[in-house]
Design an enzyme around this catalytic site. Structure first.
Site, PDB file in Angstrom:
ATOM      1  N   ASP A  22      32.113  71.487  52.725  1.00  0.00           N
ATOM      2  CA  ASP A  22      33.039  70.510  52.123  1.00  0.00           C
ATOM      3  C   ASP A  22      34.368  70.420  52.868  1.00  0.00           C
ATOM      4  O   ASP A  22      34.923  69.332  53.012  1.00  0.00           O
ATOM      5  CB  ASP A  22      33.348  70.894  50.668  1.00  0.00           C
ATOM      6  CG  ASP A  22      32.122  70.850  49.793  1.00  0.00           C
ATOM      7  OD1 ASP A  22      31.123  70.227  50.209  1.00  0.00           O
ATOM      8  OD2 ASP A  22      32.152  71.452  48.706  1.00  0.00           O
TER       9      ASP A  22
HETATM   10  P1  NAP Z   1      30.862  74.902  50.780  1.00  0.00           P
HETATM   11  O1  NAP Z   1      31.233  73.478  50.883  1.00  0.00           O
HETATM   12  O2  NAP Z   1      30.535  75.461  49.462  1.00  0.00           O
HETATM   13  O3  NAP Z   1      29.632  75.101  51.785  1.00  0.00           O
HETATM   14  C1  NAP Z   1      29.156  76.354  52.108  1.00  0.00           C
HETATM   15  C2  NAP Z   1      27.938  76.176  52.995  1.00  0.00           C
HETATM   16  O4  NAP Z   1      27.545  77.478  53.421  1.00  0.00           O
HETATM   17  C3  NAP Z   1      26.748  75.565  52.286  1.00  0.00           C
HETATM   18  O5  NAP Z   1      26.575  74.224  52.645  1.00  0.00           O
HETATM   19  C4  NAP Z   1      25.565  76.451  52.705  1.00  0.00           C
HETATM   20  O6  NAP Z   1      24.588  75.660  53.366  1.00  0.00           O
HETATM   21  C5  NAP Z   1      26.179  77.436  53.686  1.00  0.00           C
HETATM   22  N1  NAP Z   1      25.650  78.785  53.493  1.00  0.00           N
HETATM   23  C6  NAP Z   1      25.425  79.446  52.351  1.00  0.00           C
HETATM   24  N2  NAP Z   1      24.909  80.654  52.581  1.00  0.00           N
HETATM   25  C7  NAP Z   1      24.810  80.760  53.927  1.00  0.00           C
HETATM   26  C8  NAP Z   1      24.345  81.796  54.796  1.00  0.00           C
HETATM   27  N3  NAP Z   1      23.857  82.958  54.337  1.00  0.00           N
HETATM   28  N4  NAP Z   1      24.384  81.566  56.128  1.00  0.00           N
HETATM   29  C9  NAP Z   1      24.849  80.383  56.624  1.00  0.00           C
HETATM   30  N5  NAP Z   1      25.297  79.389  55.832  1.00  0.00           N
HETATM   31  C10 NAP Z   1      25.279  79.583  54.515  1.00  0.00           C
HETATM   32  O7  NAP Z   1      31.980  75.863  51.406  1.00  0.00           O
HETATM   33  P2  NAP Z   1      33.403  75.549  51.993  1.00  0.00           P
HETATM   34  O8  NAP Z   1      33.316  74.549  53.110  1.00  0.00           O
HETATM   35  O9  NAP Z   1      34.007  76.883  52.238  1.00  0.00           O
HETATM   36  O10 NAP Z   1      34.171  74.802  50.823  1.00  0.00           O
HETATM   37  C11 NAP Z   1      34.572  75.469  49.642  1.00  0.00           C
HETATM   38  C12 NAP Z   1      34.272  74.604  48.442  1.00  0.00           C
HETATM   39  O11 NAP Z   1      34.559  75.372  47.263  1.00  0.00           O
HETATM   40  C13 NAP Z   1      35.138  73.359  48.386  1.00  0.00           C
HETATM   41  O12 NAP Z   1      34.419  72.308  47.780  1.00  0.00           O
HETATM   42  C14 NAP Z   1      36.263  73.791  47.479  1.00  0.00           C
HETATM   43  O13 NAP Z   1      36.926  72.724  46.835  1.00  0.00           O
HETATM   44  C15 NAP Z   1      35.502  74.656  46.485  1.00  0.00           C
HETATM   45  N6  NAP Z   1      36.421  75.533  45.791  1.00  0.00           N
HETATM   46  C16 NAP Z   1      37.085  76.492  46.458  1.00  0.00           C
HETATM   47  C17 NAP Z   1      38.021  77.248  45.815  1.00  0.00           C
HETATM   48  C18 NAP Z   1      38.849  78.287  46.509  1.00  0.00           C
HETATM   49  O14 NAP Z   1      39.805  78.765  45.910  1.00  0.00           O
HETATM   50  N7  NAP Z   1      38.521  78.663  47.717  1.00  0.00           N
HETATM   51  C19 NAP Z   1      38.248  77.063  44.465  1.00  0.00           C
HETATM   52  C20 NAP Z   1      37.522  76.065  43.814  1.00  0.00           C
HETATM   53  C21 NAP Z   1      36.595  75.320  44.486  1.00  0.00           C
HETATM   54  P3  NAP Z   1      23.069  76.179  53.452  1.00  0.00           P
HETATM   55  O15 NAP Z   1      22.624  76.409  52.071  1.00  0.00           O
HETATM   56  O16 NAP Z   1      22.363  75.068  54.165  1.00  0.00           O
HETATM   57  O17 NAP Z   1      23.086  77.433  54.268  1.00  0.00           O
END
Ligand code: NAP
Length: 460
Positions: free
Chosen positions: A386
Site C-alpha cells: 500500500d
Molecule cells: P501492506 O500494504 O499490508 O502489504 C504487505 C505485503 O507484504 C503484502 O502485499 C504481502 O503480499 C507481502 N507479504 C506478506 N508476507 C510476506 C512474506 N513472508 N514475504 C514477502 N512478502 C510478504 O504493507 P505496507 O506497504 O507496509 O503498508 C502498511 C499498511 O498498513 C497500510 O495500508 C497502512 O495504512 C496500514 N496501517 C499501518 C499502520 C501503522 O501504524 N504502520 C497502522 C494502521 C494501518 P503477499 O501476500 O503477496 O506476499
C-alpha cells in the site's frame, strides 16, 4: 514525613516520564527513553508504597505478582507482528484498573461525596469503561477473533450518540445527587456498551489509529483518577498519555490521509467499488529470479530499499541488512526509505531495522526518500504494498487516494519482493506491479533476499 518522601518520588517519576517521551521521539535516544520510563514507573510504585495511608501490603504484592504473571509472558512471547493487538490488550488492562478504582472509590466515599469528586469519578469510569471494551474489541478484530470489516447499519450514529447521551445525563444527575447509586451503575454500563458500539463500525485498517486514540482516553481516565485520589503522578502520567496518544492518532491520520470524523463515524476499511481487485487483474507482469535481480542491481549507484509489513512477517530484517552490506561492497550507495505507516504500527520498520543494526543515518523519511527515489537507479520493495501504490496519486476512487506514498515507480528500475499478487492491508491491487520498469521476485522475503545476497556475491 512519609507523605513528603512520596511527593518527591512522584515529582522525580513525573520528570522521568517527560524525558522518556522526549527521548523516545528519536531512534538514537529511544532506548534511553524506555529506561527512563521504566525508572519513572518504579519510583511511582515505590512512592505509592511509602504513602502513610498504605498500611498493609499483602494484596498489593498479590496484585503485582498477578500483573507480572500476565505482563512478562506478553512481553516475551508476543511476536512483533502482533504488537498492535498486544498494545490494545494492555490498554484494556490499564483502563479496567482505572474503572475499578473509580467504582471502589464511589462505594468507599459514600455518603460524603462532594460534587467535584463525583463528577471526576464519573468521567473516570466513563472514559475507563469505554476504553476497556473498545480496546478488547480492537484486540479481537486485529487478532481475527471477530470479523475485522466495519459493521454498519442505519441510524448507527444515532444509537451510539444516544448511549453516550445516557452516560452524560447520568453524570449531570450524579453531580446533583451523588447518592444515586443506580445512576452511577447506569453510567458504568453505558460506558462499557459505548466502547463496543464505538469500535463496531471501524475497519481493521483504522484499528491502530483507534488504539492510539483509546490510549489517549485511558490517559484522561487516569488524570481523573489522579484528581479523585489526589495523586500527582497519576495526573502527570495520565496527561502525558492522553496528549501523546491524541497527537499520535493525528499523525497517523495524516500519514494515511484520514480524518478523525471518518475514523470515528466513517466505517473505513470497506473497499470502494471502484478500487481494483488484486486477484482479478489479468494485466501482464514481469517476474524474474534472484539472478535477474542481481543483474539489475549490478552497477547501480543509488539503491533505495523500501521495507513493509511483509519484511516483518518474514522476519527478513537481518537478511535485508546483509543485502545492503553486499550492495555497498559492490559500490552502490544504499538508503532505507521509511514510510510512517509501513507495517502495522508506528515505527515498526525502524524497530526491525535497528534490531538488525542498520545505521540510523541510512534510514530516510518520506520527503527525503521521494527526492532520492527520483534519482535512484533501483528501488527494492520488500514486502511493502500500500505504501508504494501509485493509485494514491492517480485514482480518486481508491481507498488509499491522497495518502502520501513512497514514489518507487519514479526510480530507474523497481524490484518487488513478495509472495504473490495478493493485496496489502487496504485490500486493493497495485499498478506498480504492471509497470514496464518493475520486476517481481516472487517468494518469501527472507528467502528471496538471501538468494539475492548470494547472487550479488557471485557477481561481485
Ligand atoms: P501492506 O500494504 O499490508 O502489504 C504487505 C505485503 O507484504 C503484502 O502485499 C504481502 O503480499 C507481502 N507479504 C506478506 N508476507 C510476506 C512474506 N513472508 N514475504 C514477502 N512478502 C510478504 O504493507 P505496507 O506497504 O507496509 O503498508 C502498511 C499498511 O498498513 C497500510 O495500508 C497502512 O495504512 C496500514 N496501517 C499501518 C499502520 C501503522 O501504524 N504502520 C497502522 C494502521 C494501518 P503477499 O501476500 O503477496 O506476499
Amino acid at each position: 514525613m512519609r507523605d513528603t518522601v512520596a511527593q518527591y518520588l512522584y515529582i522525580a517519576a513525573g520528570l522521568l516520564f517527560v524525558f522518556a517521551i522526549k527521548w523516545m521521539t528519536a531512534p538514537t535516544t529511544a532506548r534511553r527513553g524506555v529506561l527512563a520510563g521504566e525508572a519513572g514507573m518504579l519510583l511511582a510504585v515505590v512512592g505509592t508504597f511509602v504513602r502513610p495511608e498504605i498500611t498493609q501490603y499483602t494484596w498489593i504484592v498479590v496484585g503485582l505478582m498477578a500483573g507480572a504473571a500476565i505482563g512478562v509472558p506478553l512481553a516475551a512471547f508476543v511476536p512483533m507482528t502482533a504488537m498492535p493487538q498486544r498494545t490494545a490488550l494492555s490498554h484494556a488492562f490499564g483502563a479496567a484498573a482505572a474503572t475499578l478504582v473509580g467504582v471502589a472509590e464511589y462505594i468507599l466515599r459514600q455518603p460524603h461525596l462532594d460534587r467535584f469528586t463525583m463528577v471526576v469519578l464519573s468521567f473516570e469510569v466513563l472514559l475507563g469503561g469505554l476504553t476497556v471494551t473498545g480496546s478488547l474489541m480492537a484486540f479481537a478484530k486485529l487478532q481475527g477473533l471477530i470479523q475485522g470489516r466495519p459493521v454498519t447499519y442505519r441510524g448507527q450514529n444515532i444509537v451510539n450518540l444516544s448511549v453516550l447521551a445516557i452516560a452524560l445525563t447520568g453524570i449531570v444527575w450524579l453531580a446533583i445527587d451523588p447518592s444515586a447509586a443506580a445512576v452511577f451503575a447506569v453510567v458504568v454500563v453505558a460506558a462499557v456498551v459505548f466502547g463496543v458500539l464505538l469500535i463496531v463500525p471501524i475497519g481493521g485498517a483504522d484499528m491502530p489509529t483507534v488504539i492510539a486514540l483509546l490510549n489517549s482516553y485511558a490517559g484522561l481516565s487516569s488524570v481523573a483518577m489522579g484528581f479523585a485520589l489526589d495523586n500527582k503522578v497519576l495526573e502527570i502520567a495520565g496527561a502525558l498519555d492522553g496528549s501523546s496518544g491524541f497527537i499520535l492518532a493525528v499523525v497517523m491520520c495524516r500519514a494515511m490521509n484520514r480524518n478523525f470524523r471518518n475514523i470515528l463515524f466513517g466505517a473505513f476499511g470497506q473497499v470502494s467499488a471502484s478500487s481494483k481487485d488484486a486477484q482479478a487483474d489479468d494485466r501482464p507482469v514481469r517476474s524474474g529470479n534472484s539472478i535477474d535481480g542481481a543483474a539489475i542491481l549490478d552497477g547501480a549507484r543509488l539503491v533505495v530499499i523500501v521495507p513493509g509489513y511483509g519484511m516483518a512477517v518474514a522476519q527478513a530484517q537481518h537478511k535485508v541488512r546483509e543485502l545492503s552490506d553486499a550492495l555497498e561492497r559492490n559500490g552502490s550507495e544504499v538508503r532505507f526509505a521509511i514510510h510512517p505507516v509501513a507495517g502495522r504500527m508506528p515505527g515498526h520498520m525502524n524497530v526491525l531495522l535497528a534490531e538488525a543494526d542498520v545505521p540510523y543515518d541510512r534510514m530516510v523519511e518520506l520527503a527525503e526518500a521521494n527526492d532520492l527515489l527520483s534519482r535512484a537507479d533501483v528501488a527494492i520493495v520488500i514486502g511493502a504494498n500500500d505504501v508504494t501504490n501509485p493509485a494514491a496519486r492517480t485514482e480518486p476512487g481508491s481507498p488509499v487516494y491522497g495518502m502520501p506514498i513512497l514514489d518507487v515507480d519514479r526510480a530507474g528500475s523497481v524490484l518487488v519482493i513478495k509472495r504473490s499478487m495478493a493485496s496489502g492491508f487496504a485490500g486493493i491491487g497495485n499498478d506498480l506491479y504492471h509497470l514496464p520498469n518493475t520486476t517481481m521476485l516472487f517468494g518469501d522475503a527472507k528467502q528471496v533476499v538471501g538468494s539475492l545476497v548470494s547472487d550479488l556475491g557471485e557477481n561481485g
